[in-house]
Design a protein around this motif. Structure first.
Motif, PDB file in Angstrom:
ATOM      1  N   HIS A  72      -3.187  -5.710  -8.059  1.00 55.46           N
ATOM      2  CA  HIS A  72      -4.226  -6.227  -7.172  1.00 55.46           C
ATOM      3  C   HIS A  72      -3.337  -6.786  -5.893  1.00 55.46           C
ATOM      4  O   HIS A  72      -2.594  -7.562  -6.114  1.00 55.46           O
ATOM      5  N   LYS A  73      -3.938  -6.551  -4.753  1.00 57.67           N
ATOM      6  CA  LYS A  73      -3.553  -7.024  -3.414  1.00 57.67           C
ATOM      7  C   LYS A  73      -3.533  -8.674  -3.600  1.00 57.67           C
ATOM      8  O   LYS A  73      -4.748  -9.141  -3.649  1.00 57.67           O
ATOM      9  N   GLN A  74      -2.575  -9.265  -3.155  1.00 53.88           N
ATOM     10  CA  GLN A  74      -2.420 -10.608  -3.265  1.00 53.88           C
ATOM     11  C   GLN A  74      -1.971 -11.276  -1.880  1.00 53.88           C
ATOM     12  O   GLN A  74      -2.454 -12.386  -1.523  1.00 53.88           O
ATOM     13  N   PHE A  75      -1.199 -10.571  -1.311  1.00 53.67           N
ATOM     14  CA  PHE A  75      -0.429 -11.259  -0.086  1.00 53.67           C
ATOM     15  C   PHE A  75      -0.524 -10.107   1.084  1.00 53.67           C
ATOM     16  O   PHE A  75      -0.242  -9.042   0.737  1.00 53.67           O
ATOM     17  N   GLU A  76      -0.670 -10.347   2.203  1.00 52.58           N
ATOM     18  CA  GLU A  76      -0.387  -9.514   3.474  1.00 52.58           C
ATOM     19  C   GLU A  76       1.028  -9.033   3.480  1.00 52.58           C
ATOM     20  O   GLU A  76       1.994  -9.753   2.915  1.00 52.58           O
ATOM     21  N   GLY A  77       1.145  -7.695   3.485  1.00 60.00           N
ATOM     22  CA  GLY A  77       2.423  -6.939   3.396  1.00 60.00           C
ATOM     23  C   GLY A  77       2.990  -6.634   2.024  1.00 60.00           C
ATOM     24  O   GLY A  77       4.238  -5.816   1.832  1.00 60.00           O
ATOM     25  N   ASP A  78       2.258  -6.795   1.039  1.00 62.05           N
ATOM     26  CA  ASP A  78       2.656  -6.533  -0.133  1.00 62.05           C
ATOM     27  C   ASP A  78       2.663  -5.048  -0.652  1.00 62.05           C
ATOM     28  O   ASP A  78       2.877  -4.629  -1.750  1.00 62.05           O
ATOM     29  N   GLU A 112      -8.275 -18.094  -1.251  1.00 59.62           N
ATOM     30  CA  GLU A 112      -7.910 -19.177  -2.150  1.00 59.62           C
ATOM     31  C   GLU A 112      -6.546 -18.983  -3.019  1.00 59.62           C
ATOM     32  O   GLU A 112      -5.883 -20.070  -2.923  1.00 59.62           O
ATOM     33  N   PHE A 113      -6.569 -17.887  -3.596  1.00 62.66           N
ATOM     34  CA  PHE A 113      -5.086 -17.328  -4.382  1.00 62.66           C
ATOM     35  C   PHE A 113      -4.015 -17.401  -3.405  1.00 62.66           C
ATOM     36  O   PHE A 113      -2.903 -17.986  -3.539  1.00 62.66           O
ATOM     37  N   ALA A 114      -4.036 -16.822  -2.429  1.00 60.29           N
ATOM     38  CA  ALA A 114      -2.930 -16.827  -1.557  1.00 60.29           C
ATOM     39  C   ALA A 114      -2.808 -18.159  -0.935  1.00 60.29           C
ATOM     40  O   ALA A 114      -1.472 -18.393  -0.504  1.00 60.29           O
TER      41      ALA A 114
END
Length: 170
Positions: A72-78, A112-114
């Motif tokens: 799952h996408k979690q952060f910008e640029g991952d 919230e996670f990020a």
């Protein structure tokens, strides 16, 4: 024909042309008149996108994902494509990827996670075409979006309404 009729046709033509999704389109998109698309389902592992009406598959397409397609996408640029339930929240007729429809990522939990990790969740996740210059880049080449063939995004663009649920599954 008189000048006032010519002028009305000209003005109508200009107005209509602003509705055509992209200057690059070689043809006018046909309105969709079939069953309502009630949900979009993306199976990342199978690289498939399904347009659904209830439990019935209306159309299916091959897709490309982010450069890091697992997880799952979690952060910008991952380089990951999100997983979860979202909705179609915008349309871009002037996309640099031919046409695009936006996915409501990030949701509150994603943000919230990020933030807990001092990072940005990223955003600007779309279903879009390949737009010529992106052809030949391989299967998974986006920064987290879902890519389909240009002629397929034309169908998807016309079939999927704003507010339609999209479920993206591993």
């Amino acid at each position: 024909m008189d000048r006032s009729m010519d002028r009305r046709k000209f003005v109508a033509g200009i107005a209509a042309s602003s509705l055509i999704p992209s200057v690059a389109l070689a043809r006018t998109l046909e309105p969709y008149r079939g069953p309502v698309v009630t949900r979009v389902v993306v199976l990342k592992g199978k690289r498939r996108l399904y347009l659904m009406n209830g439990d019935k598959i209306l159309k299916k397409y091959r897709v490309g994902l982010g450069t890091q397609p697992v997880g799952h996408k979690q952060f910008e640029g991952d380089g990951k494509t999100p997983e979860g339930s979202y909705f179609i929240d915008r349309r871009n007729a002037r996309s640099m990827y031919h046409l695009s429809i936006g996915i409501s990522y990030p949701n509150r939990q994603d943000v919230e996670f990020a933030m807990q990790h001092g990072r940005s969740p990223g955003g600007e996740i779309f279903i879009h075409g390949r737009a010529g210059k992106h052809k030949g880049l391989g299967r998974d080449w986006t920064v987290g979006c879902i890519a389909v063939a240009d002629h397929h995004i034309e169908e998807i663009y016309m079939m999927v309404a704003l507010g339609t649920q999209i479920d993206i599954v591993a």
